[in-house]
Scaffold this motif. Structure first.
Motif, PDB file in Angstrom:
ATOM      1  N   ALA A   1      50.595  48.669  38.573  1.00  0.00           N
ATOM      2  CA  ALA A   1      49.911  47.451  37.998  1.00  0.00           C
ATOM      3  C   ALA A   1      50.858  46.421  37.418  1.00  0.00           C
ATOM      4  O   ALA A   1      52.052  46.797  36.693  1.00  0.00           O
ATOM      5  CB  ALA A   1      48.969  47.983  36.801  1.00  0.00           C
TER       6      ALA A   1
ATOM      7  N   ARG B   1      49.062  45.678  41.793  1.00  0.00           N
ATOM      8  CA  ARG B   1      47.811  44.964  41.417  1.00  0.00           C
ATOM      9  C   ARG B   1      48.327  44.089  40.290  1.00  0.00           C
ATOM     10  O   ARG B   1      48.388  44.584  39.158  1.00  0.00           O
ATOM     11  CB  ARG B   1      46.760  46.180  40.942  1.00  0.00           C
ATOM     12  CG  ARG B   1      45.543  45.473  40.398  1.00  0.00           C
ATOM     13  CD  ARG B   1      44.892  46.773  39.489  1.00  0.00           C
ATOM     14  NE  ARG B   1      44.126  47.470  40.513  1.00  0.00           N
ATOM     15  CZ  ARG B   1      43.069  47.203  41.012  1.00  0.00           C
ATOM     16  NH1 ARG B   1      42.030  45.959  40.543  1.00  0.00           N
ATOM     17  NH2 ARG B   1      42.066  47.996  41.928  1.00  0.00           N
TER      18      ARG B   1
ATOM     19  N   THR C   1      47.537  41.635  37.162  1.00  0.00           N
ATOM     20  CA  THR C   1      46.703  41.900  36.034  1.00  0.00           C
ATOM     21  C   THR C   1      46.524  40.630  35.091  1.00  0.00           C
ATOM     22  O   THR C   1      45.494  40.582  34.477  1.00  0.00           O
ATOM     23  CB  THR C   1      46.916  43.008  35.250  1.00  0.00           C
ATOM     24  OG1 THR C   1      48.285  42.943  34.683  1.00  0.00           O
ATOM     25  CG2 THR C   1      46.819  44.354  36.000  1.00  0.00           C
TER      26      THR C   1
ATOM     27  N   ASN D   1      46.630  44.392  30.195  1.00  0.00           N
ATOM     28  CA  ASN D   1      45.826  44.552  31.244  1.00  0.00           C
ATOM     29  C   ASN D   1      46.305  45.473  32.330  1.00  0.00           C
ATOM     30  O   ASN D   1      45.676  46.436  32.903  1.00  0.00           O
ATOM     31  CB  ASN D   1      45.448  42.997  32.142  1.00  0.00           C
ATOM     32  CG  ASN D   1      44.244  42.448  31.347  1.00  0.00           C
ATOM     33  OD1 ASN D   1      43.529  42.959  30.383  1.00  0.00           O
ATOM     34  ND2 ASN D   1      44.155  41.108  31.603  1.00  0.00           N
TER      35      ASN D   1
ATOM     36  N   ALA E   1      44.861  49.045  33.303  1.00  0.00           N
ATOM     37  CA  ALA E   1      44.589  49.406  34.494  1.00  0.00           C
ATOM     38  C   ALA E   1      45.033  50.507  35.123  1.00  0.00           C
ATOM     39  O   ALA E   1      44.240  51.631  35.630  1.00  0.00           O
ATOM     40  CB  ALA E   1      45.152  48.367  35.612  1.00  0.00           C
TER      41      ALA E   1
ATOM     42  N   ALA F   1      42.974  52.324  37.848  1.00  0.00           N
ATOM     43  CA  ALA F   1      43.080  51.299  38.931  1.00  0.00           C
ATOM     44  C   ALA F   1      44.198  51.243  39.369  1.00  0.00           C
ATOM     45  O   ALA F   1      44.536  50.511  40.380  1.00  0.00           O
ATOM     46  CB  ALA F   1      42.527  50.177  38.042  1.00  0.00           C
TER      47      ALA F   1
ATOM     48  N   THR G   1      44.640  45.268  46.576  1.00  0.00           N
ATOM     49  CA  THR G   1      43.351  45.926  45.848  1.00  0.00           C
ATOM     50  C   THR G   1      42.766  47.119  46.464  1.00  0.00           C
ATOM     51  O   THR G   1      42.016  46.799  47.465  1.00  0.00           O
ATOM     52  CB  THR G   1      42.524  44.875  45.151  1.00  0.00           C
ATOM     53  OG1 THR G   1      42.921  43.692  44.524  1.00  0.00           O
ATOM     54  CG2 THR G   1      41.368  45.392  44.344  1.00  0.00           C
TER      55      THR G   1
END
Length: 257
Positions: free
Chosen positions: A110, A141, A143, A148, A152, A157, A256
């Motif tokens: 992330a 990913r 963010t 964030n 994640a 995530a 993603t």
């Protein structure tokens, strides 16, 4: 004229940043009445009317250094770092059984922003300098913020994130997500996030005004901002840091899960 302090400006720190700016403005004798919290910082940093802002080390060394004046670097008293320096903490879920960064080969990172020193360049330099033999390029990913990115990882995530040590302290103080995370390893110290001004301004009076303002801040505001002082770190120290690897722009499908 414009001014901003975007890098550590949150709902909790905003009022203290406003008071810091008023002290700087009074000492310097010029500047807008209020901080700009609406413009894209990457645009503000190159505004010819810029009085003061804070940028990140990666944009500074990839070109901004030749288009602005370096004023100085705030010192946040980051543990294990010289004054004005900071590092990134690589965080993972507290329940993740993996105990070494080598075990995260193939995992997803992330990332707050591909233009971030602490969220991207620092972890890639750590991998390269440590001879890990892999990169997170193409497995990120994005963010939009460190908070964030931490969320994640907390929510499953992503597997890990590199978080600016100052931001990590703010997250620990204010965010429940920190309870779900642990620091796996920390990167080496690098120069912290510098204050800059437009090329048309003399940075010396601004440095003096900032130093005086920090000393005049109420103790509660200094504690909220984690701010100790301002120091002078030469531009060369920023420019000597390695750049992260080039990336093929990610598509939503690729980046993603």
């Amino acid at each position: 004229m414009t001014a901003s302090l975007p890098m550590y400006d949150t709902a909790r720190t905003g009022a203290a940043n406003d008071r810091l700016w008023q002290l700087i403005r009074n000492g310097y004798g010029a500047g807008p009445e209020a901080l700009d919290r609406h413009s894209d910082p990457h645009v503000t940093w190159e505004d010819p009317g810029l009085v003061l802002s804070q940028t990140c080390g990666l944009p500074f060394r990839t070109g901004l250094h030749s288009r602005v004046h370096l004023v100085g670097t705030p010192d946040y008293g980051v543990e294990g770092c010289p004054p004005g320096y900071y590092r990134s903490h690589i965080v993972v879920r507290a329940t993740d059984p993996r105990q070494s960064l080598a075990e995260f080969d193939g995992a997803q990172l992330a990332r707050n922003d591909r233009r971030s020193q602490s969220g991207w360049a620092a972890i890639e330099a750590h991998l390269a300098e440590g001879g890990f033999g892999f990169s997170f390029a193409g497995r990120t990913r994005d963010t939009g913020s460190h908070l964030n990115a931490a969320r994640a990882v907390s929510e499953g995530a992503a597997d890990l994130a590199a978080i600016d040590a100052v931001t990590w302290r703010l997250i620990q103080h204010n965010e429940a997500a920190a309870l779900d995370l642990r620091v796996l390893v920390s990167t080496r110290p690098t120069p912290g996030l510098p204050f800059i001004t437009a090329l048309g301004r003399d940075p010396t009076p601004l440095f003096t005004a900032i130093k005086t303002a920090i000393a005049a801040l109420a103790p509660a505001d200094r504690a909220t901002l984690l701010l100790k002082d301002i120091v002078q770190i030469p531009a060369a120290a920023y420019l000597d840091e390695p750049l992260p690897p080039p990336e093929t722009p990610c598509t939503a499908k690729k980046c993603t899960p």
